[in-house]
Design a protein around this motif. Structure first.
Motif, short mmCIF file in Angstrom:
data_model
loop_
_atom_site.label_atom_id
_atom_site.label_comp_id
_atom_site.label_asym_id
_atom_site.label_seq_id
_atom_site.Cartn_x
_atom_site.Cartn_y
_atom_site.Cartn_z
N UNK A 135 8.49 24.99 45.20
CA UNK A 135 8.65 24.11 46.36
C UNK A 135 9.36 22.82 46.59
N UNK A 136 10.62 22.51 47.47
CA UNK A 136 10.84 20.77 47.24
C UNK A 136 10.09 19.64 46.88
N UNK A 137 8.82 20.13 47.68
CA UNK A 137 7.82 18.52 47.59
C UNK A 137 7.54 18.36 46.17
N UNK A 138 7.59 19.54 45.26
CA UNK A 138 6.86 19.66 44.09
C UNK A 138 8.22 19.42 42.87
N UNK A 139 9.03 19.13 43.60
CA UNK A 139 10.60 18.77 42.15
C UNK A 139 11.04 17.55 41.75
N UNK A 140 10.57 16.89 41.02
CA UNK A 140 10.65 15.97 40.35
C UNK A 140 11.64 15.54 39.13
N UNK A 141 11.88 14.07 38.89
CA UNK A 141 12.84 14.17 38.45
C UNK A 141 12.90 14.69 36.78
N UNK A 142 12.14 15.06 36.80
CA UNK A 142 11.34 15.57 35.22
C UNK A 142 12.48 16.83 35.02
N UNK A 143 11.96 17.03 36.46
CA UNK A 143 12.49 18.96 36.32
C UNK A 143 13.96 18.94 36.41
N UNK A 144 14.09 17.41 37.51
CA UNK A 144 16.30 18.36 37.02
C UNK A 144 16.87 17.83 35.90
N UNK A 145 16.66 16.52 35.04
CA UNK A 145 16.32 15.63 34.03
C UNK A 145 16.51 17.63 33.35
N UNK A 146 15.74 18.40 32.97
CA UNK A 146 15.58 19.37 32.15
C UNK A 146 16.87 19.97 32.05
N UNK A 147 16.91 20.06 33.69
CA UNK A 147 18.23 21.68 33.99
C UNK A 147 19.34 20.78 33.91
N UNK A 148 19.36 19.50 33.88
CA UNK A 148 20.94 19.06 33.29
C UNK A 148 20.52 19.53 31.73
N UNK A 149 19.89 19.17 30.78
CA UNK A 149 19.34 19.20 29.51
C UNK A 149 19.80 20.88 29.42
N UNK B 271 11.50 13.10 48.86
CA UNK B 271 12.70 12.16 48.14
C UNK B 271 12.87 13.05 46.77
N UNK B 272 14.75 12.38 46.87
CA UNK B 272 16.17 12.85 46.40
C UNK B 272 15.24 12.44 44.87
N UNK B 273 15.13 13.63 44.03
CA UNK B 273 15.07 13.23 42.44
C UNK B 273 15.99 13.00 41.51
N UNK B 274 16.92 13.43 41.96
CA UNK B 274 18.15 13.14 41.40
C UNK B 274 18.73 12.30 41.34
N UNK B 275 18.41 11.30 41.61
CA UNK B 275 18.62 9.78 42.31
C UNK B 275 18.43 8.89 41.23
#
Length: 326
Positions: free
Chosen positions: A97-111, A147-151
Motif C-alpha cells: 500500500x502506498x502509505x506503507x512504502x518507506x525510504x528504506x524500501x525505495x533504497x532496497x529497490x535501487x540497490x 510523503x514522498x519516500x523517494x526524496x
C-alpha cells in the motif's frame, strides 16, 4: 472508538468521530493498534488531521496503472516509460500500500536494480517515475497525507559523459559500411546527424514540410526540451536530402528507431569501429559546428538551454587547438 481482537495477529482499530470520516485499520499487535489510534485522535484534536484512507487502501501497482493511463500519454518516450512501469509492477514492492512504502524500501529497490546490472542512469529514471508518481498521488489523487519516500533516497552517481568522436578514416569506413547494410536510410541518417547535430529521434521525425532547402533550414517541431527550433543545413546535408525519394506519408526517413539502431550497430561492426554510438555523432557534429558558430548560436542549433550542456558535447582535439596558436 474501539480496538477489536479479531484473532491471531489481527487487532482492528475503528475510529468514529463527528465531522471526520470513519477510520479503520488492522495491525499485528495491540500496541501498534493503540499507537495508531492515539496518533489519529491527536491529529483530530489539533485540527491537523488528513485522511489516510486512500493511501492506505491503494497499492503501488494500482497507482502505476493509473500513472500509465493518465500521465505517460503526455510524455515523450512513452514506450520506454511503459517498459519501466512493467518492471516496477513485477517487483514485490508493487503489492504494498502506498502509505506503507518507506525510504528504506525505495533504497532496497535501487540497490536491487543496480545489482541486476542496470546502469546508474537507468536506475535514476526508475526513481524519477516513482518520485513523480508519489507527488501526483499526493496532489491530485486524494492522498494528501502521503510523503514522498523517494526524496530521502540517494540517487546513484551518473557518469555518462562521453567524448567519443570520429577519428582518422572512421567516417569513411562507417559510411561505406552503412551503404552495405540492408537499410537504405542508414547512410543519409548518419550524414545528416554529422552535419546538423540533430538527435536521432529529431531526424526520424522530420517531414518534407519541416525542411526548406532554399533557405537551408530544418524546422524541428518536437524536441527533447519541448521547444521547437530551427537548424541550419550545410551544403552536404542539402545534397543528401535532395537525393532522397519522397513518399505519400510526407516523412523524409521511412524507417524506425529500432531498425536504425540495429543497422548502426551492424555497420560499426562491419567497419571495425568500436565503442561508437549513434548519439556520439551529435558530439562530433557539435564539435565541428563550434568551429563556425559562437557558443550562444551553437546552443540555439543544438537545442541546449544551458551553455554547460553545450560544453558536454564540444570536444575539440588538442592538436586542432594547438594549430590556432600558430
Amino acid at each position: 472508538m474501539a480496538i477489536e481482537h479479531r484473532g491471531p495477529y489481527q487487532w482492528r482499530v475503528r475510529i468514529r468521530r463527528r465531522g471526520f470520516p470513519t477510520m479503520s485499520r488492522t495491525f499485528e499487535t495491540k500496541s501498534e493498534a493503540e499507537a495508531w489510534e492515539r496518533m489519529i485522535l491527536t491529529e483530530m484534536d489539533r485540527g491537523v488531521f488528513v485522511s489516510r484512507r486512500e493511501a492506505e487502501s491503494t497499492t503501488l501497482s494500482e497507482c502505476l496503472d493509473r500513472y500509465a493511463r493518465e500521465i505517460v500519454p503526455e510524455k515523450k518516450g512513452q514506450r520506454q516509460e511503459l517498459g519501466r512501469i512493467r518492471i516496477l509492477k513485477a517487483h514485490p514492492l508493487a503489492s504494498c500500500y502506498m502509505a506503507s512504502i518507506r525510504s528504506v524500501d525505495i533504497a532496497a529497490l535501487r540497490d536491487q536494480l543496480l545489482a541486476e546490472g542496470k546502469k546508474p542512469s537507468t536506475v535514476v529514471k526508475y526513481l524519477a517515475i516513482l518520485s513523480h508518481l508519489f507527488n501526483i498521488a499526493r496532489r491530485e489523487w486524494g492522498m494528501e497525507s502521503l510523503a514522498n519516500p523517494v526524496e530521502l533516497v540517494r540517487k546513484p552517481t551518473v557518469r555518462n559523459a562521453r567524448e567519443r568522436r570520429l577519428e582518422g578514416d572512421e567516417e569513411e569506413r562507417l559510411l561505406e559500411a552503412c551503404r552495405q547494410q540492408g537499410n537504405p536510410w542508414l547512410e543519409p541518417l548518419v550524414i545528416i546527424a554529422i552535419e546538423t547535430a540533430m538527435r536521432k529521434g529529431e531526424i526520424l521525425g522530420l517531414t518534407w514540410e519541416d525542411v526548406n532547402l532554399n533557405d537551408r533550414v530544418a524546422y524541428l517541431r518536437e524536441t527533447k526540451n519541448g521547444e521547437p527550433r530551427e537548424v541550419p543545413l550545410s551544403t552536404r546535408a542539402c545534397q543528401v536530402l535532395k537525393s532522397l525519394p519522397r513518399s505519400i506519408s510526407g516523412r523524409i526517413f521511412q524507417t524506425t528507431d529500432y531498425a536504425t539502431r540495429k543497422a548502426f550497430i551492424k555497420a560499426c561492426k562491419r567497419a571495425g569501429i568500436e565503442d561508437l554510438r549513434f548519439h556520439d555523432l551529435r558530439h562530433e557534429a557539435t564539435s565541428r559546428l563550434a568551429e563556425v558558430y559562437q557558443a550562444q548560436e551553437l546552443a540555439k542549433i543544438t537545442g541546449h538551454k544551458d551553455l554547460k550542456m553545450v560544453l558536454r558535447y564540444y570536444h575539440p582535439r588538442g592538436k586542432d587547438l594547438a594549430k590556432k596558436l600558430g
